[in-house]
Design a protein around this motif. Structure first.
Motif, PDB file in Angstrom:
ATOM      1  N   GLN A 114       0.948  -1.077   0.136  1.00  0.00           N
ATOM      2  CA  GLN A 114      -0.033  -0.004   0.074  1.00  0.00           C
ATOM      3  C   GLN A 114       1.068   1.234   0.074  1.00  0.00           C
ATOM      4  O   GLN A 114       0.733   2.183  -0.525  1.00  0.00           O
ATOM      5  CB  GLN A 114      -1.021   0.024   1.255  1.00  0.00           C
ATOM      6  CG  GLN A 114      -1.967  -0.926   0.982  1.00  0.00           C
ATOM      7  CD  GLN A 114      -2.989  -1.076   2.159  1.00  0.00           C
ATOM      8  OE1 GLN A 114      -2.990  -0.054   3.117  1.00  0.00           O
ATOM      9  NE2 GLN A 114      -3.805  -2.038   2.540  1.00  0.00           N
TER      10      GLN A 114
ATOM     11  N   ARG B 219      -8.346  11.100  13.291  1.00  0.00           N
ATOM     12  CA  ARG B 219      -9.301   9.896  12.549  1.00  0.00           C
ATOM     13  C   ARG B 219     -10.694  10.084  12.956  1.00  0.00           C
ATOM     14  O   ARG B 219     -11.465   9.728  13.882  1.00  0.00           O
ATOM     15  CB  ARG B 219      -8.955   8.592  13.646  1.00  0.00           C
ATOM     16  CG  ARG B 219      -7.403   8.116  13.170  1.00  0.00           C
ATOM     17  CD  ARG B 219      -7.084   7.141  14.234  1.00  0.00           C
ATOM     18  NE  ARG B 219      -6.816   7.729  15.330  1.00  0.00           N
ATOM     19  CZ  ARG B 219      -6.524   6.933  16.305  1.00  0.00           C
ATOM     20  NH1 ARG B 219      -6.044   5.700  16.414  1.00  0.00           N
ATOM     21  NH2 ARG B 219      -6.371   7.694  17.676  1.00  0.00           N
TER      22      ARG B 219
ATOM     23  N   THR C 242      -8.071  12.251   8.129  1.00  0.00           N
ATOM     24  CA  THR C 242      -7.460  11.271   7.669  1.00  0.00           C
ATOM     25  C   THR C 242      -8.393   9.892   7.777  1.00  0.00           C
ATOM     26  O   THR C 242      -9.113  10.022   8.631  1.00  0.00           O
ATOM     27  CB  THR C 242      -5.962  10.606   8.197  1.00  0.00           C
ATOM     28  OG1 THR C 242      -6.212  10.501   9.691  1.00  0.00           O
ATOM     29  CG2 THR C 242      -5.095  11.987   7.846  1.00  0.00           C
ATOM     30  N   ASN C 243      -8.198   8.964   6.980  1.00  0.00           N
ATOM     31  CA  ASN C 243      -8.987   7.871   6.845  1.00  0.00           C
ATOM     32  C   ASN C 243      -8.463   6.713   7.933  1.00  0.00           C
ATOM     33  O   ASN C 243      -7.329   6.835   8.338  1.00  0.00           O
ATOM     34  CB  ASN C 243      -8.904   7.107   5.359  1.00  0.00           C
ATOM     35  CG  ASN C 243      -9.225   7.858   4.363  1.00  0.00           C
ATOM     36  OD1 ASN C 243     -10.184   8.379   4.469  1.00  0.00           O
ATOM     37  ND2 ASN C 243      -8.386   8.011   3.185  1.00  0.00           N
ATOM     38  N   HIS C 244      -9.362   5.950   8.224  1.00  0.00           N
ATOM     39  CA  HIS C 244      -9.064   4.940   9.492  1.00  0.00           C
ATOM     40  C   HIS C 244      -9.768   3.645   8.985  1.00  0.00           C
ATOM     41  O   HIS C 244     -11.138   3.651   8.623  1.00  0.00           O
ATOM     42  CB  HIS C 244      -9.354   5.424  10.889  1.00  0.00           C
ATOM     43  CG  HIS C 244      -8.993   4.762  11.902  1.00  0.00           C
ATOM     44  ND1 HIS C 244      -9.911   3.927  12.438  1.00  0.00           N
ATOM     45  CD2 HIS C 244      -7.563   4.411  12.362  1.00  0.00           C
ATOM     46  CE1 HIS C 244      -9.042   3.166  13.568  1.00  0.00           C
ATOM     47  NE2 HIS C 244      -7.624   3.546  13.308  1.00  0.00           N
ATOM     48  N   HIS C 245      -9.323   2.678   9.196  1.00  0.00           N
ATOM     49  CA  HIS C 245      -9.879   1.330   8.852  1.00  0.00           C
ATOM     50  C   HIS C 245      -9.848   0.418   9.904  1.00  0.00           C
ATOM     51  O   HIS C 245      -8.976   0.557  10.898  1.00  0.00           O
ATOM     52  CB  HIS C 245      -8.849   0.605   7.618  1.00  0.00           C
ATOM     53  CG  HIS C 245      -8.869   1.598   6.440  1.00  0.00           C
ATOM     54  ND1 HIS C 245      -9.946   1.831   5.626  1.00  0.00           N
ATOM     55  CD2 HIS C 245      -7.610   2.218   5.914  1.00  0.00           C
ATOM     56  CE1 HIS C 245      -9.521   2.666   4.708  1.00  0.00           C
ATOM     57  NE2 HIS C 245      -8.152   2.944   4.785  1.00  0.00           N
TER      58      HIS C 245
ATOM     59  N   GLN D 171      -4.521   0.065  10.035  1.00  0.00           N
ATOM     60  CA  GLN D 171      -5.553   1.038  10.199  1.00  0.00           C
ATOM     61  C   GLN D 171      -5.412   2.286   9.611  1.00  0.00           C
ATOM     62  O   GLN D 171      -6.288   3.135   9.408  1.00  0.00           O
ATOM     63  CB  GLN D 171      -5.732   1.034  11.704  1.00  0.00           C
ATOM     64  CG  GLN D 171      -6.367  -0.342  12.398  1.00  0.00           C
ATOM     65  CD  GLN D 171      -7.020  -0.259  13.725  1.00  0.00           C
ATOM     66  OE1 GLN D 171      -6.206  -0.330  14.720  1.00  0.00           O
ATOM     67  NE2 GLN D 171      -8.275   0.194  13.859  1.00  0.00           N
ATOM     68  N   ASN D 172      -4.089   3.054   9.751  1.00  0.00           N
ATOM     69  CA  ASN D 172      -3.876   4.356   8.989  1.00  0.00           C
ATOM     70  C   ASN D 172      -3.890   3.972   7.536  1.00  0.00           C
ATOM     71  O   ASN D 172      -3.430   2.867   6.959  1.00  0.00           O
ATOM     72  CB  ASN D 172      -2.488   4.744   9.506  1.00  0.00           C
ATOM     73  CG  ASN D 172      -2.609   5.333  10.883  1.00  0.00           C
ATOM     74  OD1 ASN D 172      -1.614   4.927  11.619  1.00  0.00           O
ATOM     75  ND2 ASN D 172      -3.667   5.819  11.506  1.00  0.00           N
ATOM     76  N   ASP D 173      -4.098   4.944   6.839  1.00  0.00           N
ATOM     77  CA  ASP D 173      -4.144   4.677   5.376  1.00  0.00           C
ATOM     78  C   ASP D 173      -3.212   5.413   4.635  1.00  0.00           C
ATOM     79  O   ASP D 173      -2.713   6.650   4.563  1.00  0.00           O
ATOM     80  CB  ASP D 173      -5.564   5.458   4.610  1.00  0.00           C
ATOM     81  CG  ASP D 173      -5.872   5.113   3.360  1.00  0.00           C
ATOM     82  OD1 ASP D 173      -4.843   4.445   2.495  1.00  0.00           O
ATOM     83  OD2 ASP D 173      -7.345   5.079   2.958  1.00  0.00           O
TER      84      ASP D 173
ATOM     85  N   ASN E  18      -2.580   6.189   1.536  1.00  0.00           N
ATOM     86  CA  ASN E  18      -3.081   7.039   0.496  1.00  0.00           C
ATOM     87  C   ASN E  18      -3.446   8.369   1.106  1.00  0.00           C
ATOM     88  O   ASN E  18      -3.249   9.435   0.252  1.00  0.00           O
ATOM     89  CB  ASN E  18      -4.398   6.661   0.160  1.00  0.00           C
ATOM     90  CG  ASN E  18      -4.143   5.360  -0.741  1.00  0.00           C
ATOM     91  OD1 ASN E  18      -3.341   5.037  -1.436  1.00  0.00           O
ATOM     92  ND2 ASN E  18      -5.022   4.130  -0.608  1.00  0.00           N
ATOM     93  N   ASP E  19      -3.058   8.505   2.339  1.00  0.00           N
ATOM     94  CA  ASP E  19      -3.131  10.038   2.826  1.00  0.00           C
ATOM     95  C   ASP E  19      -1.979  10.640   3.016  1.00  0.00           C
ATOM     96  O   ASP E  19      -1.648  11.842   2.996  1.00  0.00           O
ATOM     97  CB  ASP E  19      -3.763   9.890   4.382  1.00  0.00           C
ATOM     98  CG  ASP E  19      -5.209   9.596   4.637  1.00  0.00           C
ATOM     99  OD1 ASP E  19      -5.891  10.274   3.552  1.00  0.00           O
ATOM    100  OD2 ASP E  19      -5.554   8.948   5.246  1.00  0.00           O
TER     101      ASP E  19
END
Length: 325
Positions: A22, A120, A193-196, A96-98, A100-101
């Motif tokens: 990634q 997040r 930011t995104n979070h998964h 969990q951090n992306d 792509n950010d």
């Protein structure tokens, strides 16, 4: 090197190859040279072997292996030390951090900021034991330090190298990086930011960690305001308790002189001696703190962790320093 991506790793064998892929995809069209610095924090699940395989096929993958588990803060400190990029990006190894950010955060750095830290906003974690304690801790920390922030627990950050190299992290202080950097004059900005949700492995943190963070908050508050001159804190406390003791003593003398009150059984007499003893102790702590601060600023650079192995760091300027140590 334009960018160093620092990733602490502890028992994340399933996540490592996915995170690497990634990051590689996110940085492919970024137009910046980069390296990935993995800090293996004493993993026992095969994470180190997985990292070795990545390092063999890609020289941009650097590995700092700890001899045992020292914790995320020590791993972060080591990663910041051994990163060679102009900008250092920190990211968790649990997916969990992306990644792509990262380009977006690097663009913010190009706008003139020294540190970009993630928020997040739509955090994908359990509410009771993760989100709620985090929200409470962030509120307390923000009010105590006066630093406006929504999410100190987000590992995803982008920091200019000169700022990152000045940080000294202990305990659980990796989450206070924005506050510590701001105190040194860094221009900071928070971005969403995104979070998964976690897919592989288990979380290493629970609600009990909140109490350690609160204790570190006290330390951070002390370091921000009084670290360079502890006498400002302890000396002031000593002066106030000394004044209290003097006032109590004056009251005892006045009661004896004008009211004939027995000094032996007067509780103000006990308060007088107690306050004066506490005042002396506070002043002594202040003096000892001042001496310790002077020793600290004059001492050689030392670390609270031990590195067992370095991989793909043959041209790093810190290598000679490490060998000499």
């Amino acid at each position: 090197m334009d960018v160093s991506i620092v990733t602490p790793v502890y028992n994340e064998v399933e996540n490592i190859p996915r995170l690497y892929a990634q990051v590689e995809e996110a940085m492919r069209d970024c137009g910046r040279s980069y390296e990935i610095v993995f800090v293996d924090d004493g993993s026992k699940d095969g994470s180190l072997e997985e990292l070795r395989q990545l390092a063999e096929k890609d020289e941009r993958v650097k590995i700092v292996r700890f001899r045992r588990n020292y914790g995320q803060t020590a791993a972060m400190q080591a990663g910041l030390q051994w990163a060679s990029g102009d900008v250092i990006v920190t990211i968790d190894g649990d997916l969990q951090n992306d990644p792509n950010d990262i380009p977006m955060m690097l663009d913010k750095i190009d706008e003139g900021y020294d540190l970009v830290h993630g928020w997040r906003k739509k955090r994908q974690d359990a509410w009771i034991n993760r989100k709620l304690p985090s929200q409470i801790a962030n509120w307390i920390i923000s009010r105590t330090t006066g630093f406006p922030i929504h999410d100190l627990g987000c590992t995803l950050k982008a920091i200019r190298r000169e700022i990152a190299q000045e940080l000294e992290l202990y305990g659980e202080m990796h989450r206070f990086i924005p506050i510590l950097a701001h105190e040194r004059g860094a221009r900071c900005v928070e971005v969403v930011t995104n979070h998964h949700p976690r897919q592989f492995g288990t979380t290493k943190y629970g609600i009990g960690r909140t109490f350690r963070v609160v204790l570190d908050l006290i330390t951070v508050k002390y370091m921000i305001k009084y670290f360079a001159s502890p006498m400002k804190l302890f000396g002031m406390a000593g002066l106030w308790t000394g004044l209290l003791g003097a006032a109590c003593g004056a009251g005892v003398i006045a009661m004896k002189a004008f009211g004939g009150v027995d000094m032996t059984g007067n509780p103000l007499l006990l308060m007088t001696f107690f306050s004066l003893m506490v005042a002396v102790q506070f002043l002594s702590l202040g003096l000892l703190g001042e001496v310790s601060a002077r020793i600290y600023y004059g001492s050689q650079n030392k670390h609270h962790y031990a590195i067992g192995e370095l991989i793909n760091f043959s041209d790093h300027p810190q290598l000679n320093v490490h060998r000499a140590a």
